[in-house]
Design an enzyme around this catalytic site. Structure first.
Site, PDB file in Angstrom:
ATOM      1  N   SER A  34       0.801  -1.226   0.000  1.00  0.00           N
ATOM      2  CA  SER A  34       0.000   0.000   0.000  1.00  0.00           C
ATOM      3  C   SER A  34       0.835   1.278   0.000  1.00  0.00           C
ATOM      4  O   SER A  34       0.512   2.220  -0.743  1.00  0.00           O
ATOM      5  CB  SER A  34      -0.967   0.004   1.182  1.00  0.00           C
ATOM      6  OG  SER A  34      -1.954  -0.990   1.022  1.00  0.00           O
ATOM      7  N   LYS A  84      -8.483  -5.787  11.365  1.00  0.00           N
ATOM      8  CA  LYS A  84      -9.601  -5.319  10.538  1.00  0.00           C
ATOM      9  C   LYS A  84     -10.925  -5.295  11.299  1.00  0.00           C
ATOM     10  O   LYS A  84     -11.826  -4.537  10.961  1.00  0.00           O
ATOM     11  CB  LYS A  84      -9.716  -6.174   9.272  1.00  0.00           C
ATOM     12  CG  LYS A  84      -8.540  -6.002   8.329  1.00  0.00           C
ATOM     13  CD  LYS A  84      -8.765  -6.705   7.004  1.00  0.00           C
ATOM     14  CE  LYS A  84      -7.607  -6.450   6.045  1.00  0.00           C
ATOM     15  NZ  LYS A  84      -7.880  -6.981   4.689  1.00  0.00           N
ATOM     16  N   GLY A 147     -12.185 -11.517   7.623  1.00  0.00           N
ATOM     17  CA  GLY A 147     -12.542 -10.140   7.291  1.00  0.00           C
ATOM     18  C   GLY A 147     -12.576  -9.872   5.802  1.00  0.00           C
ATOM     19  O   GLY A 147     -13.591  -9.408   5.260  1.00  0.00           O
TER      20      GLY A 147
END
Length: 342
Positions: A34, A84, A147
């Site tokens: 990311s 999460k 999740g």
């Protein structure tokens, strides 16, 4: 005021830029993608911003969120496993879709404070349909209802529509049954055992791995190391053997776990040899070719790795975080192009 940097275990410099985002997890500094994607977009748009990894222990997660909320330079970011779900109580609001999923992977700042949302499912569906076209009316086996798995399965169910079928496999069948109940009326949904049987695999035109089996980087905790790289979710996977962390840990783990890895590979090969689906997708993106994708491609399946999902969920999250503080209003395609150029 507590600094976010007081709550994390890795070294981070946020002073170089006017705004910053973060990926929060147990150890995202060990290789999360990311930051590379977000930082490419920041550069393309000329924003003085940077995404940084923040490694936080479970007992410091709440304090870190509080500190980030108080720091006006923080615009949002990503949430990695294992937080999460755990992070939700510390946020000011969670959007309706993420509430239904029960997990988030994105934070953005708004007038209400820090808001949680989930972009995993939209990213996975975009990536899958970019590769194979519309999945309406197809039959899909989703393995893993954690999740990310819940988010992916939910978006896939709506894309399948009433004429499609979704098979759910999860180690805890109660979680799969709970998700089945939530998706009743969206498409036909059936809970199947995990690992899936030959009959279940034959019923699926598309298989999507939503577990972490196949994930590449070595997993380290308390001075010990394990690896999931050499397992697939099509067979039992006993990753419990561990070795001392340090140089060549993965090679030493493979030697220690050779019997477990061999059993998983042999069973996976046997299953695929008699019931290989048309398409196999893995949401794992490190490595790009997981053990599951490598084996499936040998038997003629079209394979889709996790890079596309990882890209698109980052595009959506970046758009929310920057728009939330008024940093940009340009076309989201500019962000996607910047990230794709990596």
């Amino acid at each position: 005021m507590t600094s976010p940097l007081d709550c994390i275990s890795n070294v981070v410099d946020t002073t170089r830029v006017q705004f910053y985002a973060a990926i929060l997890g147990a150890n995202p500094s060990q290789g999360a993608r990311s930051p590379k994607l977000w930082n490419a977009a920041f550069a393309k748009l000329g924003i003085s911003g940077e995404m940084v990894p923040m490694d936080v222990a479970p007992e410091k997660l709440g304090a870190l969120v509080d500190a980030l909320r108080e720091d006006a330079r923080f615009i949002g970011g990503a949430v990695a496993m294992p937080y999460k779900t755990a992070i939700i109580p510390y946020l000011d609001r969670v959007d309706k879709q993420a509430q239904a999923i029960g997990a988030i992977n994105c934070i953005y700042r708004s007038a209400e404070g820090l808001v949680g949302c989930n972009t995993d499912g939209a990213g996975a569906l975009w990536s899958l349909e970019q590769s194979v076209g519309s999945i309406k009316g197809k039959s899909v086996l989703a393995i893993g209802c954690g999740g990310a798995g819940v988010a992916v399965a939910t978006h896939i169910a709506y894309a399948l529509g009433a004429s499609g079928t979704l098979l759910l496999a999860n180690r805890d069948p109660q979680k799969a049954a709970y998700l089945q109940k939530k998706l009743e009326g969206v498409c036909a949904v059936r809970v199947v055992p995990t690992p899936p049987s030959e009959a279940d695999l034959k019923d699926a035109q598309i298989v999507v791995n939503c577990t972490s089996l196949g994930f590449g980087p070595i997993l380290e905790a308390d001075g010990r190391a394990q690896s999931q790289r050499f397992y697939t979710p099509l067979a039992l996977a006993d990753i419990n053997p561990s070795v001392p962390a340090g140089p060549n840990a993965e090679a030493r783990y493979c030697a220690a776990a050779s019997a477990e890895i061999g059993a998983n590979m042999a069973a996976s090969l046997r299953l695929l040899s008699v019931a290989c689906p048309e398409v196999v997708m893995d949401i794992v993106y490190q490595p790009q070719i997981t053990a599951l994708l490598a084996l499936a491609s040998m038997f003629g399946a079209k394979t889709v790795n996790g890079l596309g999902m990882n890209l698109e969920q980052a595009v959506i999250a970046f758009d929310k975080a920057t728009a939330g503080v008024g940093l940009r209003s340009s076309d989201v395609n500019v962000v996607r192009q910047a990230m794709q150029e990596l």
